[in-house]
Design a protein around this motif. Structure first.
Motif, mmCIF file in Angstrom:
data_model
loop_
_atom_site.group_PDB
_atom_site.id
_atom_site.type_symbol
_atom_site.label_atom_id
_atom_site.label_comp_id
_atom_site.label_asym_id
_atom_site.label_seq_id
_atom_site.Cartn_x
_atom_site.Cartn_y
_atom_site.Cartn_z
ATOM 1 N N VAL A 147 -23.106 88.137 -52.636
ATOM 2 C CA VAL A 147 -24.232 89.591 -54.023
ATOM 3 C C VAL A 147 -24.897 87.927 -54.304
ATOM 4 C CG1 VAL A 147 -21.426 88.587 -55.090
ATOM 5 C CG2 VAL A 147 -23.218 90.237 -55.889
ATOM 6 N N THR A 148 -25.390 89.009 -54.413
ATOM 7 C CA THR A 148 -27.131 88.527 -55.680
ATOM 8 C C THR A 148 -27.173 89.314 -56.818
ATOM 9 O OG1 THR A 148 -29.030 88.110 -54.701
ATOM 10 C CG2 THR A 148 -28.554 90.008 -54.286
ATOM 11 N N VAL A 149 -27.998 88.444 -57.673
ATOM 12 C CA VAL A 149 -28.863 89.377 -58.933
ATOM 13 C C VAL A 149 -29.869 90.099 -58.400
ATOM 14 C CG1 VAL A 149 -28.979 88.935 -61.164
ATOM 15 C CG2 VAL A 149 -27.278 87.037 -60.421
ATOM 16 N N MET A 150 -30.244 91.003 -58.901
ATOM 17 C CA MET A 150 -31.590 91.464 -58.848
ATOM 18 C C MET A 150 -32.835 91.906 -60.218
ATOM 19 S SD MET A 150 -32.447 94.699 -56.628
ATOM 20 C CE MET A 150 -32.603 95.868 -58.291
ATOM 21 N N GLU A 151 -33.333 91.235 -60.435
ATOM 22 C CA GLU A 151 -33.358 92.097 -61.128
ATOM 23 C C GLU A 151 -33.509 93.430 -61.632
ATOM 24 O OE1 GLU A 151 -38.460 91.344 -63.784
ATOM 25 O OE2 GLU A 151 -37.945 90.833 -61.354
ATOM 26 N N LEU A 206 -9.714 100.769 -58.004
ATOM 27 C CA LEU A 206 -9.953 99.850 -57.328
ATOM 28 C C LEU A 206 -11.246 99.207 -57.298
ATOM 29 C CD1 LEU A 206 -10.846 102.922 -54.664
ATOM 30 C CD2 LEU A 206 -8.631 101.177 -54.811
ATOM 31 N N ALA A 207 -10.475 97.927 -56.559
ATOM 32 C CA ALA A 207 -11.541 96.609 -56.934
ATOM 33 C C ALA A 207 -11.681 96.007 -55.982
ATOM 34 C CB ALA A 207 -10.500 95.851 -57.586
ATOM 35 N N PHE A 208 -12.620 94.736 -55.851
ATOM 36 C CA PHE A 208 -13.057 93.993 -54.894
ATOM 37 C C PHE A 208 -13.006 92.518 -55.475
ATOM 38 C CE2 PHE A 208 -16.728 94.737 -57.622
ATOM 39 C CZ PHE A 208 -17.446 93.571 -58.313
ATOM 40 N N THR A 209 -12.553 90.833 -54.993
ATOM 41 C CA THR A 209 -12.461 90.149 -55.340
ATOM 42 C C THR A 209 -13.761 89.225 -54.880
ATOM 43 O OG1 THR A 209 -11.694 89.546 -53.263
ATOM 44 C CG2 THR A 209 -10.156 90.137 -54.812
ATOM 45 N N LEU A 210 -13.625 87.992 -55.439
ATOM 46 C CA LEU A 210 -14.974 87.353 -55.386
ATOM 47 C C LEU A 210 -14.195 86.048 -54.368
ATOM 48 C CD1 LEU A 210 -16.658 87.923 -59.142
ATOM 49 C CD2 LEU A 210 -17.492 88.532 -55.655
ATOM 50 N N ASP A 211 -15.096 84.985 -53.458
ATOM 51 C CA ASP A 211 -14.380 83.676 -53.522
ATOM 52 C C ASP A 211 -15.372 82.904 -53.979
ATOM 53 O OD1 ASP A 211 -16.972 83.355 -52.262
ATOM 54 O OD2 ASP A 211 -16.484 82.735 -50.847
ATOM 55 N N LYS A 213 -22.673 86.070 -62.108
ATOM 56 C CA LYS A 213 -24.192 86.260 -62.287
ATOM 57 C C LYS A 213 -23.883 84.213 -62.459
ATOM 58 C CE LYS A 213 -26.269 87.738 -65.931
ATOM 59 N NZ LYS A 213 -26.720 88.588 -66.521
ATOM 60 N N ALA A 214 -22.294 83.609 -63.189
ATOM 61 C CA ALA A 214 -22.105 82.332 -62.893
ATOM 62 C C ALA A 214 -21.672 81.530 -61.695
ATOM 63 C CB ALA A 214 -21.002 81.881 -64.042
ATOM 64 N N ALA A 215 -21.467 83.037 -61.056
ATOM 65 C CA ALA A 215 -20.611 81.779 -59.491
ATOM 66 C C ALA A 215 -21.686 80.917 -58.810
ATOM 67 C CB ALA A 215 -19.434 82.771 -58.842
ATOM 68 N N PRO A 216 -21.203 80.570 -57.832
ATOM 69 C CA PRO A 216 -22.271 79.567 -57.040
ATOM 70 C C PRO A 216 -23.649 80.868 -55.986
ATOM 71 C CG PRO A 216 -20.121 78.665 -56.639
ATOM 72 C CD PRO A 216 -20.316 80.282 -57.624
ATOM 73 N N ALA A 217 -24.727 80.396 -55.865
ATOM 74 C CA ALA A 217 -24.765 81.120 -54.137
ATOM 75 C C ALA A 217 -24.467 80.936 -53.114
ATOM 76 C CB ALA A 217 -26.656 80.858 -55.005
ATOM 77 N N ASP A 261 -31.219 91.623 -46.815
ATOM 78 C CA ASP A 261 -30.808 91.526 -45.675
ATOM 79 C C ASP A 261 -29.437 91.688 -45.914
ATOM 80 O OD1 ASP A 261 -32.547 93.358 -44.865
ATOM 81 O OD2 ASP A 261 -33.094 92.345 -43.106
ATOM 82 N N GLY A 262 -27.931 92.580 -45.512
ATOM 83 C CA GLY A 262 -26.696 92.364 -45.848
ATOM 84 C C GLY A 262 -26.286 91.633 -47.187
ATOM 85 N N LYS A 263 -27.124 92.256 -47.766
ATOM 86 C CA LYS A 263 -25.808 91.400 -48.913
ATOM 87 C C LYS A 263 -26.173 92.476 -50.476
ATOM 88 C CE LYS A 263 -28.898 87.201 -49.283
ATOM 89 N NZ LYS A 263 -30.373 86.778 -49.662
ATOM 90 N N ILE A 264 -25.124 91.825 -51.505
ATOM 91 C CA ILE A 264 -24.620 93.558 -51.882
ATOM 92 C C ILE A 264 -25.901 93.153 -53.745
ATOM 93 C CG2 ILE A 264 -22.920 93.839 -53.352
ATOM 94 C CD1 ILE A 264 -20.616 93.705 -51.565
ATOM 95 N N ALA A 265 -26.455 94.127 -53.999
ATOM 96 C CA ALA A 265 -27.087 94.208 -54.989
ATOM 97 C C ALA A 265 -26.340 93.926 -56.285
ATOM 98 C CB ALA A 265 -28.633 94.606 -55.406
ATOM 99 N N LEU A 266 -26.530 93.409 -57.919
ATOM 100 C CA LEU A 266 -25.605 93.296 -58.966
ATOM 101 C C LEU A 266 -27.465 93.483 -59.476
ATOM 102 C CD1 LEU A 266 -23.506 93.308 -60.961
ATOM 103 C CD2 LEU A 266 -24.108 90.548 -61.007
ATOM 104 N N PHE A 267 -27.220 94.345 -60.294
ATOM 105 C CA PHE A 267 -28.302 94.602 -61.455
ATOM 106 C C PHE A 267 -27.748 95.135 -63.467
ATOM 107 C CE2 PHE A 267 -28.439 98.604 -58.576
ATOM 108 C CZ PHE A 267 -28.279 99.488 -59.083
ATOM 109 N N ALA A 268 -28.368 94.982 -64.053
ATOM 110 C CA ALA A 268 -28.389 95.872 -65.469
ATOM 111 C C ALA A 268 -28.741 96.634 -65.073
ATOM 112 C CB ALA A 268 -28.163 94.156 -66.272
ATOM 113 N N HIS A 269 -27.920 98.049 -66.167
ATOM 114 C CA HIS A 269 -29.165 98.809 -66.267
ATOM 115 C C HIS A 269 -30.210 98.578 -67.288
ATOM 116 C CE1 HIS A 269 -25.669 101.355 -66.688
ATOM 117 N NE2 HIS A 269 -25.493 101.193 -65.791
ATOM 118 N N TYR A 270 -31.070 98.974 -67.104
ATOM 119 C CA TYR A 270 -32.829 98.982 -66.685
ATOM 120 C C TYR A 270 -33.155 99.659 -68.809
ATOM 121 C CZ TYR A 270 -38.064 99.133 -67.694
ATOM 122 O OH TYR A 270 -39.491 99.787 -68.246
ATOM 123 N N THR A 271 -33.619 98.671 -69.144
ATOM 124 C CA THR A 271 -33.854 98.363 -71.212
ATOM 125 C C THR A 271 -35.096 98.687 -71.604
ATOM 126 O OG1 THR A 271 -33.052 96.448 -71.357
ATOM 127 C CG2 THR A 271 -31.160 97.716 -71.379
#
Length: 321
Positions: A87-91, A56-61, A175-179, A103-113
């Motif tokens: 979608v937005t990057v979360m620390e 299963l997958a998603f697309t980006l605009d 991460k490289a996509a426009p805000a 609110d209303g956003k999808i959070a993208l985050f890397a595994h904590y290291t």
């Protein structure tokens, strides 16, 4: 002695009804065909690996049409099959975020290291996003050891929003996509299976022979890693494996030439002629010492142009007239 189910299937086939049965899962090797697949007259179906692993997958605009495959966490609600959200990057930190900041956003985050990794695992990060109002969480492994690796089910606990894992290279694309770039659920992507699996017998499929050394399964079909419809309670779609997936066939309404040849007539009718499984065995003999004529359609002639030479013997071979 055959099981009651196997005897019932044999009687059903003798009445002229072709019966296709999954061969069973989990016990590869001799003598493990499950009842009623072990019935002599059942068409038992084994499972092979498909040629591609479906995701299963998603697309980006973001201007690209390439879908982003993902794996569900298994610890949260499954990702929806429709809908779009920014979608937005979360620390990568489990420190609380301001209420409503996601609110209303999808959070993208890397595994904590960091050094306290056991107190800030993937699901802890996802709960941090959920507390800030996120509607879903997308995680990835930033270690760089394999940018094409898909993260497995994370630990630990449960959550109230979908959590999916993606490849590191897809995370870099986000991460490289426009805000304000939106993520849309409901796409599909596939990756080729490795050469040591594609088209070969599924390791979870039961094999034969049966207890009386009969050939089982009679045919095999792709059943390993199949994108399938699911009940609404299981979120409509998912990847499934097993001989039950391989057994799903498309049959036409028709009548076999005689009850005794039902099984072999059905195999020859519904399996492509180029398949070796379509030519496994001649029809069962009702009179092994008296071959039947081959000049007219009947119980030994699957079609008007195909008859069995020496139909009454086990050494019968098909001939074309």
């Amino acid at each position: 002695m055959p099981s009651v189910l196997s005897l019932a299937v044999n009687h059903l086939v003798d009445s002229g009804v072709p019966t296709v049965v999954a061969n069973g899962n989990g016990y590869a090797g001799p003598f493990n065909a499950a009842a009623p697949a072990a019935a002599d007259r059942a068409i038992a179906v084994g499972s092979t690996y498909s040629s591609r692993y479906p995701f299963l997958a998603f697309t980006l605009d973001d201007g690209s049409t390439a879908p982003v495959p993902y794996l569900d966490s298994g610890r949260a609600p499954a990702a929806p099959v429709t809908g779009a959200h920014p979608v937005t990057v979360m620390e990568s930190s489990c420190a609380p975020l301001p209420a409503g900041s996601l609110d209303g956003k999808i959070a993208l985050f890397a595994h904590y290291t960091g050094t306290d990794v056991f107190n800030c695992r993937v699901m802890d990060l996802a709960r941090t996003a959920e507390a800030a109002g996120a509607v879903a969480a997308v995680h990835y492994d930033p270690s760089g050891t394999d940018p094409d690796a898909m993260p497995f089910s994370p630990c630990c606990g449960t959550i109230g929003i979908p959590v999916v894992g993606i490849r590191a290279r897809d995370a870099e694309r986000i991460k490289a996509a426009p805000a304000g770039t939106e993520l849309t659920w409901g796409a599909y992507a596939g990756a080729p299976m490795t050469a040591d699996a594609a088209g070969l017998m599924d390791g979870a499929s039961s094999w034969g022979p049966g207890n009386e050394l009969e050939f089982k399964p009679d045919v095999a079909a792709p059943g390993g890693y199949i994108l399938s419809a699911l009940p609404p309670a299981q979120d409509w779609y998912g990847v499934m494996s097993g001989t039950s997936m391989a057994t799903s066939t498309r049959c036409r309404r028709s009548t076999p030439p005689s009850p005794r040849s039902t099984k072999h007539w059905a195999i020859r009718r519904f399996v492509p002629a180029t398949s070796a499984s379509a030519r496994m065995r001649p029809p069962p003999s009702t009179s092994p010492t008296r071959p039947r004529p081959t000049t007219r359609p009947g119980s030994c002639c699957p079609t008007a142009s195909r008859c069995w030479s020496g139909c009454g013997s086990r050494s019968s071979t098909p001939v074309t007239r």
